[in-house]
Motif scaffolding. Sequence first.
Motif, PDB file in Angstrom:
ATOM      1  N   VAL A 113      11.824   4.003  -2.932  1.00  0.00           N
ATOM      2  CA  VAL A 113      11.809   3.855  -4.333  1.00  0.00           C
ATOM      3  C   VAL A 113      11.443   2.333  -4.822  1.00  0.00           C
ATOM      4  N   GLY A 114      10.934   2.199  -5.864  1.00  0.00           N
ATOM      5  CA  GLY A 114      10.611   0.940  -6.285  1.00  0.00           C
ATOM      6  C   GLY A 114       9.675  -0.010  -5.468  1.00  0.00           C
ATOM      7  N   ASP A 115       9.723  -1.240  -5.427  1.00  0.00           N
ATOM      8  CA  ASP A 115       9.104  -2.252  -4.802  1.00  0.00           C
ATOM      9  C   ASP A 115       8.895  -1.847  -3.170  1.00  0.00           C
ATOM     10  N   ALA A 116       9.907  -1.207  -2.695  1.00  0.00           N
ATOM     11  CA  ALA A 116      10.049  -1.123  -1.326  1.00  0.00           C
ATOM     12  C   ALA A 116       9.034   0.058  -0.811  1.00  0.00           C
ATOM     13  N   GLY A 117       8.422   0.936  -1.507  1.00  0.00           N
ATOM     14  CA  GLY A 117       7.430   1.917  -1.651  1.00  0.00           C
ATOM     15  C   GLY A 117       6.020   1.494  -2.369  1.00  0.00           C
ATOM     16  N   HIS A 118       6.079   0.744  -3.404  1.00  0.00           N
ATOM     17  CA  HIS A 118       4.740   0.470  -4.029  1.00  0.00           C
ATOM     18  C   HIS A 118       4.976  -0.780  -5.030  1.00  0.00           C
ATOM     19  N   ALA A 119       5.116  -1.878  -4.425  1.00  0.00           N
ATOM     20  CA  ALA A 119       4.765  -3.185  -5.093  1.00  0.00           C
ATOM     21  C   ALA A 119       3.635  -3.435  -5.535  1.00  0.00           C
ATOM     22  N   MET A 120       3.410  -3.747  -6.676  1.00  0.00           N
ATOM     23  CA  MET A 120       2.063  -3.988  -7.494  1.00  0.00           C
ATOM     24  C   MET A 120       1.993  -5.340  -8.209  1.00  0.00           C
ATOM     25  N   ARG A 121       0.604  -5.433  -8.387  1.00  0.00           N
ATOM     26  CA  ARG A 121       0.539  -6.754  -9.493  1.00  0.00           C
ATOM     27  C   ARG A 121       1.008  -6.424 -10.609  1.00  0.00           C
ATOM     28  N   PRO A 122       1.455  -7.642 -11.226  1.00  0.00           N
ATOM     29  CA  PRO A 122       1.832  -7.543 -12.656  1.00  0.00           C
ATOM     30  C   PRO A 122       1.336  -7.113 -13.862  1.00  0.00           C
ATOM     31  N   THR A 123      -0.091  -6.925 -13.628  1.00  0.00           N
ATOM     32  CA  THR A 123      -0.911  -6.895 -14.779  1.00  0.00           C
ATOM     33  C   THR A 123      -0.597  -5.871 -15.987  1.00  0.00           C
ATOM     34  N   LEU A 124       0.109  -4.697 -15.483  1.00  0.00           N
ATOM     35  CA  LEU A 124       0.720  -3.859 -16.454  1.00  0.00           C
ATOM     36  C   LEU A 124       2.057  -4.010 -16.911  1.00  0.00           C
ATOM     37  N   GLY A 125       2.661  -4.878 -16.066  1.00  0.00           N
ATOM     38  CA  GLY A 125       3.900  -5.153 -16.167  1.00  0.00           C
ATOM     39  C   GLY A 125       5.008  -3.956 -15.936  1.00  0.00           C
ATOM     40  N   GLN A 126       4.725  -3.343 -15.050  1.00  0.00           N
ATOM     41  CA  GLN A 126       5.211  -1.946 -14.561  1.00  0.00           C
ATOM     42  C   GLN A 126       6.169  -1.862 -13.255  1.00  0.00           C
ATOM     43  N   GLY A 127       6.310  -3.223 -12.766  1.00  0.00           N
ATOM     44  CA  GLY A 127       7.095  -3.218 -11.473  1.00  0.00           C
ATOM     45  C   GLY A 127       8.372  -2.340 -11.760  1.00  0.00           C
ATOM     46  N   ARG A 131       0.661  -1.107   0.007  1.00  0.00           N
ATOM     47  CA  ARG A 131       0.024  -0.209  -0.160  1.00  0.00           C
ATOM     48  C   ARG A 131       0.950   1.132   0.045  1.00  0.00           C
ATOM     49  N   VAL A 132       0.928   2.261  -0.867  1.00  0.00           N
ATOM     50  CA  VAL A 132       1.684   3.254  -1.101  1.00  0.00           C
ATOM     51  C   VAL A 132       1.351   4.134   0.002  1.00  0.00           C
TER      52      VAL A 132
END
Length: 368
Positions: A263-277, A250-251
Amino acid sequence: MEVVGRAGIVGGGIAGLGAAIALRAAGWDVTLYERSPEFTEVGAGITLAANALAALDALGVGDAVRAMGVADRRALARNQDGRVLIDAHISDFVGGLVTVHRADLIAILAAAAPGECVRTGARVVRVDADGTVETETGAVQYDLVVAADGVNSVVRRVLWPGASLVRRTGITAWRWVLDVPAPDPVGVVLGRHGECGVVPMAGGRTYVFASARKGITSLDHFTNWPDPVPELIAATDRSRVVVDELVEIRVPRRLWCGHVVLVGDAGHAMRPTLGQGAGMALEDVVTLAAHATDLRIYQDARRRRVSAVSVVSRYGMRVTSPGSTTLAAVRDAALVATPNTLSVRMFRSVSTRALGNWQPPVGRVDPQ
């Protein structure tokens, strides 16, 4: 170049190495801490869309990454029974997509990062808001600390202790790379309770990914899906398949605390639906380098964007794997009834609205 300040970076993945390159080019004295004795990346393929490539251009490594791209080709979206829902090309869905192995991207970034800045085998045990980074061998204070240590971030746990930052989804994901050329057709299969994708890679390799909703924990779920999914599963050594549960971060309301920034997943890991990690992580570090002396500007530039992409990624899975036979049938009927050109335009519109036409706030840099 006059030194702006001293920056400590925690984590040597895509975000950490990118931050080292960008901050060094912006005039910072950089030290990167990576707990592993060498740069390795446990993973499989990674897709880099236009925004990620623009960020890599800003880091000075875009050409090296693009050299690993493959020619555009026909790509289908089909349902679990093999019915064609959309018949198009890879570029129709995502624009300038390049698919590489994570290890290859790490190698490119590591080669561009200043070697004297990197400390491998250095495990960070604590970070304070005043910029102090403590390892097993001592503590150093920095003007800026970049937390790039991923989903299980030590830094986030210490300085952002709010409850429920990490969300478990119950969704199992599988990812693997085969050392054989991608068969026809490539593209995605949209199921009722899962999805699977086949993507060509440079060097005659194939990236395969799959995910399934809670209760489905074996690749055997996909063995009766349309070709070439069963043959790709049969051809792989399952011990080499990366299997994990998808989680979200959760951001936080603030992406910075004192002298420390996420920065990155440390702050906003997300599902890969858009391939935007990786794309969001690379945008983060390029933006940070432009605004590292005032983290409030970084906050304004990034929080709304990563929150929006995270939301679209989460709800997009209701289309790719709705978890209901009825909803999947409605999705399939709607896509079949829609002309290809309109379907592609719709998917591109969703992607564009989520990602926008992002451009780096700084120009191309030459890694020192």
